[in-house]
Motif scaffolding. Structure first.
Motif, PDB file in Angstrom:
ATOM      1  N   MET A   1     111.627  82.351 -34.510  1.00  0.00           N
ATOM      2  CA  MET A   1     111.827  81.135 -33.799  1.00  0.00           C
ATOM      3  C   MET A   1     111.635  81.240 -32.374  1.00  0.00           C
ATOM      4  O   MET A   1     112.280  82.208 -31.898  1.00  0.00           O
ATOM      5  N   ALA A   2     110.405  80.757 -31.803  1.00  0.00           N
ATOM      6  CA  ALA A   2     110.407  81.026 -30.505  1.00  0.00           C
ATOM      7  C   ALA A   2     111.315  80.602 -29.624  1.00  0.00           C
ATOM      8  O   ALA A   2     112.071  79.534 -29.687  1.00  0.00           O
ATOM      9  N   LYS A   3     111.687  81.539 -28.499  1.00  0.00           N
ATOM     10  CA  LYS A   3     112.796  81.166 -27.759  1.00  0.00           C
ATOM     11  C   LYS A   3     112.435  81.501 -26.206  1.00  0.00           C
ATOM     12  O   LYS A   3     112.060  82.732 -26.073  1.00  0.00           O
ATOM     13  N   ILE A   4     112.575  80.495 -25.320  1.00  0.00           N
ATOM     14  CA  ILE A   4     112.655  80.909 -23.778  1.00  0.00           C
ATOM     15  C   ILE A   4     114.226  80.510 -23.217  1.00  0.00           C
ATOM     16  O   ILE A   4     114.356  79.484 -23.478  1.00  0.00           O
ATOM     17  N   ALA A   5     114.479  81.467 -22.584  1.00  0.00           N
ATOM     18  CA  ALA A   5     115.958  81.062 -22.007  1.00  0.00           C
ATOM     19  C   ALA A   5     116.074  81.483 -20.621  1.00  0.00           C
ATOM     20  O   ALA A   5     115.811  82.704 -20.338  1.00  0.00           O
ATOM     21  N   THR A   6     116.231  80.809 -19.715  1.00  0.00           N
ATOM     22  CA  THR A   6     116.595  81.244 -18.264  1.00  0.00           C
ATOM     23  C   THR A   6     117.947  80.893 -17.813  1.00  0.00           C
ATOM     24  O   THR A   6     118.447  79.593 -18.356  1.00  0.00           O
ATOM     25  N   MET A  67     111.611  72.085 -26.399  1.00  0.00           N
ATOM     26  CA  MET A  67     112.495  71.534 -25.674  1.00  0.00           C
ATOM     27  C   MET A  67     113.230  72.123 -24.246  1.00  0.00           C
ATOM     28  O   MET A  67     113.242  73.485 -24.288  1.00  0.00           O
ATOM     29  N   VAL A  68     113.399  71.561 -23.577  1.00  0.00           N
ATOM     30  CA  VAL A  68     114.017  71.923 -22.275  1.00  0.00           C
ATOM     31  C   VAL A  68     115.498  71.266 -21.865  1.00  0.00           C
ATOM     32  O   VAL A  68     115.694  70.202 -21.554  1.00  0.00           O
ATOM     33  N   ASP A  69     116.554  72.353 -21.823  1.00  0.00           N
ATOM     34  CA  ASP A  69     117.699  71.957 -21.646  1.00  0.00           C
ATOM     35  C   ASP A  69     118.095  72.292 -20.231  1.00  0.00           C
ATOM     36  O   ASP A  69     118.444  73.416 -19.877  1.00  0.00           O
ATOM     37  N   LEU A  70     118.294  71.099 -19.642  1.00  0.00           N
ATOM     38  CA  LEU A  70     118.508  71.274 -18.010  1.00  0.00           C
ATOM     39  C   LEU A  70     120.108  71.082 -17.589  1.00  0.00           C
ATOM     40  O   LEU A  70     120.480  70.777 -16.553  1.00  0.00           O
ATOM     41  N   ASP A  71     120.912  70.973 -18.819  1.00  0.00           N
ATOM     42  CA  ASP A  71     122.283  70.579 -18.542  1.00  0.00           C
ATOM     43  C   ASP A  71     123.114  71.893 -18.385  1.00  0.00           C
ATOM     44  O   ASP A  71     123.255  72.645 -19.506  1.00  0.00           O
ATOM     45  N   ARG A  72     123.985  72.143 -17.672  1.00  0.00           N
ATOM     46  CA  ARG A  72     124.980  73.258 -17.282  1.00  0.00           C
ATOM     47  C   ARG A  72     125.805  73.306 -18.884  1.00  0.00           C
ATOM     48  O   ARG A  72     126.173  74.290 -19.183  1.00  0.00           O
ATOM     49  N   GLN A  73     126.152  72.264 -19.494  1.00  0.00           N
ATOM     50  CA  GLN A  73     126.854  72.377 -20.544  1.00  0.00           C
ATOM     51  C   GLN A  73     126.295  73.241 -21.706  1.00  0.00           C
ATOM     52  O   GLN A  73     126.909  73.412 -22.655  1.00  0.00           O
ATOM     53  N   ALA A  74     124.848  73.031 -21.697  1.00  0.00           N
ATOM     54  CA  ALA A  74     124.084  73.753 -22.753  1.00  0.00           C
ATOM     55  C   ALA A  74     124.607  73.401 -24.076  1.00  0.00           C
ATOM     56  O   ALA A  74     124.419  73.979 -24.926  1.00  0.00           O
ATOM     57  N   THR A  91     110.721  75.511 -29.915  1.00  0.00           N
ATOM     58  CA  THR A  91     110.944  76.338 -28.636  1.00  0.00           C
ATOM     59  C   THR A  91     112.111  75.860 -27.575  1.00  0.00           C
ATOM     60  O   THR A  91     111.871  74.734 -27.550  1.00  0.00           O
ATOM     61  N   LEU A  92     112.748  76.682 -27.204  1.00  0.00           N
ATOM     62  CA  LEU A  92     113.734  76.182 -26.208  1.00  0.00           C
ATOM     63  C   LEU A  92     113.524  76.942 -24.830  1.00  0.00           C
ATOM     64  O   LEU A  92     113.422  78.207 -24.934  1.00  0.00           O
ATOM     65  N   TRP A  93     113.756  76.293 -23.650  1.00  0.00           N
ATOM     66  CA  TRP A  93     113.789  76.557 -22.360  1.00  0.00           C
ATOM     67  C   TRP A  93     114.958  76.072 -21.882  1.00  0.00           C
ATOM     68  O   TRP A  93     115.530  75.031 -21.912  1.00  0.00           O
ATOM     69  N   VAL A 116     106.752  68.115 -25.198  1.00  0.00           N
ATOM     70  CA  VAL A 116     107.817  68.607 -24.413  1.00  0.00           C
ATOM     71  C   VAL A 116     108.909  67.511 -24.338  1.00  0.00           C
ATOM     72  O   VAL A 116     108.875  66.657 -23.860  1.00  0.00           O
ATOM     73  N   VAL A 117     110.102  68.116 -24.837  1.00  0.00           N
ATOM     74  CA  VAL A 117     111.334  67.058 -24.921  1.00  0.00           C
ATOM     75  C   VAL A 117     112.269  67.666 -23.750  1.00  0.00           C
ATOM     76  O   VAL A 117     112.898  68.648 -24.098  1.00  0.00           O
ATOM     77  N   VAL A 118     112.625  66.885 -22.860  1.00  0.00           N
ATOM     78  CA  VAL A 118     113.449  67.414 -21.623  1.00  0.00           C
ATOM     79  C   VAL A 118     114.869  66.623 -21.707  1.00  0.00           C
ATOM     80  O   VAL A 118     114.981  65.341 -21.833  1.00  0.00           O
ATOM     81  N   ASP A 119     115.868  67.440 -21.788  1.00  0.00           N
ATOM     82  CA  ASP A 119     117.215  66.868 -21.806  1.00  0.00           C
ATOM     83  C   ASP A 119     117.999  66.983 -20.602  1.00  0.00           C
ATOM     84  O   ASP A 119     117.756  68.176 -20.052  1.00  0.00           O
ATOM     85  N   THR A 120     118.335  66.044 -19.867  1.00  0.00           N
ATOM     86  CA  THR A 120     118.832  66.211 -18.518  1.00  0.00           C
ATOM     87  C   THR A 120     120.413  66.209 -18.461  1.00  0.00           C
ATOM     88  O   THR A 120     120.950  65.481 -19.253  1.00  0.00           O
TER      89      THR A 120
END
Length: 245
Positions: A1-6, A67-74, A91-93, A116-120
């Motif tokens: 499963m593709a994954k990007i994590a920063t 999916m883009v997870d921009l929440d510190r709570q992750a 895919t997750l960023w 792209v679905v962005v969670d803020t």
């Protein structure tokens, strides 16, 4: 499963963390993915549940979803880690809101992404530049809210900002109990303040259970919440111009 994590380094520590990153050069002739921004100014409104369930609906429709997870709570990232290996791939960023520009660059550089679905995070007022950047990039902004007065107050102000930014946006009533007077009052007030998704999402245990197992509600057998999110996804497809895909 593709994954990007920063992963952002702790602000007051010199801790070095392992960063997984998939460098893919931008393709000149690549198709531009659609961006769905799920955002409101307050926590507890169901942004993450909405993000993950719409992502799963899109994946089951055959779309390639990041999916883009921009929440510190992750919360979205933890859900992703629980996702079964045989489920449709996503895919997750993951990174902080302050890295929104990097998320835009990284995701738009990936080949073969349709949506792209962005969670803020909550507290978008603390990130005005990043918020404007994401709103400007989004093809549609979905604003989840519960029927509670405090949540309605918050999203009404957020919608004013979105209108000033000329964003294509609508409210989504979430965690509702349709027999309650509060639900009807909330619908009336939201309709006066902006566009409202014609389908709402009920307060159901099976929707909350998606966080436990890394699945979407449509992947749970006999789930009552599946019809809610399937209908919301049909609405979102129309707003994104993806209904024929």
């Amino acid at each position: 499963m593709a994954k990007i994590a920063t992963i952002e380094a702790a602000q007051k520590q010199a801790e070095v963390r392992r960063v997984e990153h998939l460098p893919v050069p931008a393709l000149a002739n690549a198709k531009r993915p659609k961006w769905l921004l799920v955002a409101s100014g307050k926590g507890g409104s169901g942004k993450t549940s909405t993000s993950l369930n719409l992502s799963v609906c899109a994946a089951h429709d055959g779309l390639r979803v990041a999916m883009v997870d921009l929440d510190r709570q992750a919360t979205l990232s933890r859900w992703y880690e629980r996702r079964p290996d045989d489920a449709p791939a996503l895919t997750l960023w993951h990174g902080p809101m302050s890295d929104a520009a990097r998320a835009l660059s990284d995701i738009d550089g990936l080949p073969d992404i349709d949506l792209v679905v962005v969670d803020t995070p909550p507290g978008l007022d603390d990130h005005p530049d990043a918020s404007r950047l994401l709103v400007a990039r989004a093809d549609f902004v979905l604003v989840p809210t519960t029927p509670g007065t405090a949540d309605i107050d918050s999203v009404v102000e957020w919608m004013k900002f979105l209108k000033r930014e000329r964003a294509n946006a609508s409210f989504l009533l979430n965690k509702v109990q349709r027999a309650h007077t509060r639900y009807r009052t909330a619908k009336l007030r939201l309709n006066r303040s902006g566009a409202l998704c014609p389908v709402d999402v009920r307060l159901l245990d099976d929707i909350e259970a998606t966080h436990d197992h890394g699945v979407g509600v449509i992947e749970i057998r006999k789930s009552r919440g599946a019809e809610d999110f399937t209908a919301v996804w049909d609405y979102i497809k129309q707003q994104l111009g993806m209904a024929d895909q």
